[in-house]
Design an enzyme around this catalytic site. Structure first.
Site, mmCIF file in Angstrom:
data_model
loop_
_atom_site.group_PDB
_atom_site.id
_atom_site.type_symbol
_atom_site.label_atom_id
_atom_site.label_comp_id
_atom_site.label_asym_id
_atom_site.label_seq_id
_atom_site.Cartn_x
_atom_site.Cartn_y
_atom_site.Cartn_z
ATOM 1 N N GLU A 115 29.587 57.132 34.240
ATOM 2 C CA GLU A 115 30.895 56.454 34.284
ATOM 3 C C GLU A 115 30.681 55.018 34.677
ATOM 4 O O GLU A 115 29.805 54.736 35.497
ATOM 5 C CB GLU A 115 31.768 57.058 35.398
ATOM 6 C CG GLU A 115 32.266 58.413 35.126
ATOM 7 C CD GLU A 115 32.765 59.049 36.417
ATOM 8 O OE1 GLU A 115 33.059 58.327 37.394
ATOM 9 O OE2 GLU A 115 32.836 60.284 36.435
ATOM 10 N N LYS A 117 31.009 51.795 36.737
ATOM 11 C CA LYS A 117 31.306 51.567 38.146
ATOM 12 C C LYS A 117 32.283 50.398 38.234
ATOM 13 O O LYS A 117 31.943 49.264 37.869
ATOM 14 C CB LYS A 117 30.005 51.246 38.891
ATOM 15 C CG LYS A 117 30.185 51.112 40.374
ATOM 16 C CD LYS A 117 28.816 51.118 41.045
ATOM 17 C CE LYS A 117 28.932 51.102 42.546
ATOM 18 N NZ LYS A 117 29.627 49.951 43.080
ATOM 19 N N ASP A 119 34.463 47.551 39.879
ATOM 20 C CA ASP A 119 34.233 46.691 41.038
ATOM 21 C C ASP A 119 35.549 46.393 41.747
ATOM 22 O O ASP A 119 36.223 45.412 41.465
ATOM 23 C CB ASP A 119 33.565 45.391 40.566
ATOM 24 C CG ASP A 119 32.926 44.654 41.723
ATOM 25 O OD1 ASP A 119 32.794 45.253 42.801
ATOM 26 O OD2 ASP A 119 32.564 43.482 41.537
ATOM 27 N N TYR A 224 38.075 58.407 39.966
ATOM 28 C CA TYR A 224 36.748 58.864 39.566
ATOM 29 C C TYR A 224 36.317 60.168 40.222
ATOM 30 O O TYR A 224 35.227 60.644 40.011
ATOM 31 C CB TYR A 224 35.698 57.773 39.805
ATOM 32 C CG TYR A 224 35.656 57.224 41.224
ATOM 33 C CD1 TYR A 224 35.288 58.019 42.297
ATOM 34 C CD2 TYR A 224 35.986 55.899 41.469
ATOM 35 C CE1 TYR A 224 35.249 57.526 43.578
ATOM 36 C CE2 TYR A 224 35.945 55.384 42.757
ATOM 37 C CZ TYR A 224 35.576 56.204 43.808
ATOM 38 O OH TYR A 224 35.543 55.712 45.081
ATOM 39 N N LYS A 312 23.015 49.446 39.210
ATOM 40 C CA LYS A 312 23.681 48.133 39.272
ATOM 41 C C LYS A 312 23.120 47.194 38.211
ATOM 42 O O LYS A 312 21.897 46.990 38.157
ATOM 43 C CB LYS A 312 23.442 47.497 40.655
ATOM 44 C CG LYS A 312 24.136 48.212 41.798
ATOM 45 C CD LYS A 312 25.590 47.773 41.860
ATOM 46 C CE LYS A 312 26.255 48.115 43.169
ATOM 47 N NZ LYS A 312 25.959 47.275 44.278
ATOM 48 N N CYS A 406 42.906 6.613 40.681
ATOM 49 C CA CYS A 406 43.228 7.743 39.810
ATOM 50 C C CYS A 406 42.680 7.482 38.398
ATOM 51 O O CYS A 406 42.958 6.436 37.816
ATOM 52 C CB CYS A 406 44.740 7.947 39.767
ATOM 53 S SG CYS A 406 45.237 9.145 38.518
ATOM 54 N N CYS A 409 45.973 6.978 36.056
ATOM 55 C CA CYS A 409 46.942 5.882 36.148
ATOM 56 C C CYS A 409 46.401 4.660 36.895
ATOM 57 O O CYS A 409 47.052 3.619 36.928
ATOM 58 C CB CYS A 409 48.234 6.367 36.802
ATOM 59 S SG CYS A 409 48.041 6.713 38.549
ATOM 60 N N CYS A 424 46.313 11.745 43.773
ATOM 61 C CA CYS A 424 47.041 10.608 43.240
ATOM 62 C C CYS A 424 48.481 10.800 43.706
ATOM 63 O O CYS A 424 49.072 11.846 43.470
ATOM 64 C CB CYS A 424 46.977 10.620 41.715
ATOM 65 S SG CYS A 424 48.039 9.339 41.018
ATOM 66 N N CYS A 429 52.504 9.008 37.647
ATOM 67 C CA CYS A 429 51.198 9.192 36.999
ATOM 68 C C CYS A 429 51.376 10.121 35.796
ATOM 69 O O CYS A 429 51.921 11.224 35.931
ATOM 70 C CB CYS A 429 50.213 9.797 37.996
ATOM 71 S SG CYS A 429 48.647 10.260 37.231
#
Ligand code: IVH
Length: 679
Positions: A115, A117, A119, A224, A312, A406, A409, A424, A429
């Site tokens: 099956e 696994k 996470d 599971y 794994k 920025c 602008c 900014c 802007c």
């Protein structure tokens, strides 16, 4: 109303079926056929009918997945059958070794089930007579936490099985990759730390004390294991999973029966790449002996079963060359650096960009354009630069420095107190305006379908829009001037814009992009104030009394509405026909000694359960918190009030909180009755 009881009952049943159907499509099939907004509309209609016809209410209705009161903390749950972990294998050799050990004990070949696994984090689900009665975390394996209220919000967990059986299953709670990416985007936009991976995000969500937050996180569960499977009429683990599937539980579908370890290895290889296409993160394959009798024969070590092992997959990393660090300006003005590197294959896709988050991170990791860098996909989805290989530098590339102005602008950038981001702060802007508009029309905000990033950019470029209000002034002839815009699309867009005018207040609030006001806070504020007008005139003192609104958010809201131009914008939007009211159910507050105060509820009350008492306190304007502190104003203490009451008495006695008041049930009910809250 207008419905007969029979009509209402039929409609409620149809709505429940439809909602469960869409939940399945979203989770089990990852193929939703309606938008979140349409799903919300179905749910709202169901909640509305159930409140009009209380006889139709049911614990197992999908509406019961949301809205339970905030818990003071999680109760502990002892696992009758301990929740063990698995031994890991990282190579084929280790798998062959596992197979050898198994066959040695059994004395012959065995059949395995493989099956994927998942996470996420392990949870246990207990059903009695077919009803979900408890959800718990694994904790240390012997004692976990009771997270039933949060588990109930997970839409693919049935509240009722198709048969009245009693059983316990274990499974993995996970956050789908898409939901994870979206959540992190929202967190970054509101200045919160993003979660490192979907597992942490799922764990953080399930450990939320407020089930409404957990509900908003879109988690799923994959079952599971059937606990004590040997006491049910099944002989094989695979059979147990099929049985629980038939009962309605979301069992792990990606599995295969393998007659030899060679078949197991082939299956592992088959999924090595394919797993990245799944809607949830996986980090390996679990190999289990299929026969329950043989499982018993093999037994357990102190930590893990001898009949199973987790293979794994190696984390996916790659080396590449950093070509550029691009800077983009978000809707809050934050300037975010992005690494642009030579394309590499990672976890099934080609990536060439990764966020570098902020200047400090780049300096700490000494990342320079030209370097060989190591990139990885965090939790399989979000690419990140882990490090720079400084020893491979062939040239002393210049270190990175944030520009003073920025990039969009040219106005000076500023670093606000306590923040890592450079911002900014020029409200005109162009990048800021574009990003704010994109946010305004987005799905969780005003949900103007079809009006995506590209159209916004084009409309801005043509000078057809400057502010969000201009969206509502667009005419068909405006749109028809644009390349690739036909009659049909223009009508569709105008229709979507028109529809968005009828959104409930929280969508507009969230869409305006007030700093620190996320989707959840927007809803709470809309609920608390009811109308835009009320919210606009709210003071910081009043705002901080709203649950989950802290001083930082309160200041930001008050500051926002005091900004020149904002009131005008709101007036404009109102004149253009936008709804300014909260359309869901409101908590009508009454003035009382609890107004704006912090209250701790402890012990049991004879005349009201916790849910009712909580609702009363909220209507009395109080804010409930879980623990007694120097900031607590009242402690409502029922029977068997334990440590919290003692702590309150201590705080009063020691002078640390001399104004704290302790109310017994009688005094509390007097307040409730004075406000006329009891029938
Ligand atoms: S079986 C007795 N099957 O992995 C333990 N676990 O590293 C039975 N997990 O704690 C576990 N997917 O949270 C099993 N298909 C799967 C799984 C799975 C994920 C998790 C589970 C377990 C951890 C062990």
């Amino acid at each position: 109303m207008g419905l007969t009881f029979e009509e209402a009952r039929d409609r409620v049943e149809a709505l429940r079926r439809e909602i469960e159907y869409h939940n399945r499509r979203y989770y089990t099939e990852d193929n939703p056929s309606i938008s979140d907004a349409d799903w919300d509309a179905l749910m709202r209609e169901l909640i509305h009918l159930e409140s009009e016809y209380p006889e139709l209410q049911s614990d197992t209705s999908p509406s019961q997945r949301v809205g339970a009161p905030v818990a003071a903390g999680f109760a502990k749950v002892e696992h009758e059958i301990p929740m063990l972990s698995l031994a890991n294998a990282y190579s084929t050799e280790e798998l062959l070794e596992f197979d050898r050990r198994v066959r040695q004990v059994i004395g012959r070949d065995v059949t395995y089930v493989c099956e994927l696994k998942i996470d996420g984090l392990a949870v246990s689900l207990r059903y009695e007579q077919g009803k979900l009665i408890r959800g718990a975390t694994r904790g240390d394996g012997d004692v976990g936490e009771d997270i039933t209220q949060n588990i109930r919000t997970i839409r693919n967990v049935p509240l009722q099985l198709s048969e009245p059986v009693s059983l316990e299953v274990r499974g993995e709670a996970y956050m789908p990759k898409k939901a994870f990416a979206l959540l992190n985007e929202q967190r970054e936009a509101s200045g919160e730390m993003p979660f490192a991976n979907p597992r942490n995000a799922a764990a953080g969500s399930l450990r939320q004390l407020d089930p409404a937050i957990a509900a908003s996180r879109r988690l799923g569960v994959i079952v599971y294991q059937l606990a004590q499977a040997e006491s049910y009429p099944v002989e094989y683990h695979s059979e147990a999973l099929e049985w629980v599937s038939r009962l309605g539980l979301p069992a792990n579908g990606e599995r295969k029966i393998c007659r030899s370890i060679a078949d197991v290895i082939a299956y592992i290889d088959e999924w090595a790449e394919k797993r990245h296409t799944l809607p949830y993160a996986t980090d390996g394959m679990v190999i289990k002996v299929d026969s329950l009798a043989l499982q018993q024969e093999l037994g357990f070590t102190a930590k893990s079963p001898r009949w199973a092992i987790a293979y794994k997959y190696a984390a996916e990393q790659a080396e590449t060359i950093l070509r550029d660090i691009e800077l983009s300006v978000g809707r809050t003005g934050a300037v975010t650096p992005t690494a642009v590197f030579d394309p590499v294959q990672l976890a099934g896709t080609t990536v060439s960009r990764a966020s570098l988050h902020n200047e400090d991170l780049i300096r700490e990791r000494d990342i320079r354009v030209g370097d060989v860098i190591v990139v990885q996909k965090a939790g399989d989805i979000i690419p990140e630069v882990i490090k720079s290989l400084a020893d491979r530098r062939t040239f002393d590339y210049p270190t990175f420095a944030m520009p003073e102005c920025c990039p969009q602008c040219g106005e000076p950038l500023r670093r606000l107190d306590g923040e890592v981001a450079w911002r900014c702060v020029n409200p005109s802007c162009p990048a800021l305006i574009r990003e704010s508009l994109i946010h305004f029309v987005s799905r969780d905000a005003m949900n103007i379908e079809g009006l995506g990033e590209q159209w916004i950019a084009i409309l801005l470029e043509k000078g057809l829009i400057h502010t969000v209000a201009d969206l509502y002034r667009l005419t068909k002839s405006d749109l028809l001037q644009l390349d690739r815009m036909g009659e049909k699309l223009a009508d569709k867009l105008l229709d979507a814009i028109e529809q968005s005018k009828r959104n409930s207040l929280e969508r507009l609030l969230f869409g305006l992009g007030i700093r620190h006001v996320g989707e959840k806070a927007a809803k709470t504020l809309a609920q608390a104030y009811g109308t835009m007008q009320n919210l606009m005139s709210a003071t910081v003192d009043s705002l901080v009394t709203v649950p989950d609104v802290g001083p930082k958010m309160a200041e930001s809201i008050a500051g926002y509405f005091a900004t020149p131009g904002v009131q005008e914008l709101i007036r404009d939007l109102e004149d253009l026909g936008l709804n300014m009211d909260y359309l869901g159910q409101r908590i009508e507050k009454v003035e009382s000694p609890f107004t704006g105060k912090t209250i701790v509820l402890t012990g049991t009350l004879a005349q009201a359960d916790r849910k009712t008492a909580t609702a009363w306190i909220e209507r009395l304007g109080g804010v409930i918190t879980g623990s007694v502190s120097a900031k607590t104003d009242f402690v409502v203490a029922g029977e068997k009030a334990g440590s919290k009451l003692e702590k309150a008495q201590d705080l009063i006695r020691s002078g640390k909180n001399p104004s704290l008041q302790i109310l017994d049930e009688g005094a509390f009910l007097q307040l409730v009755d004075a406000a006329g809250l009891r029938d």
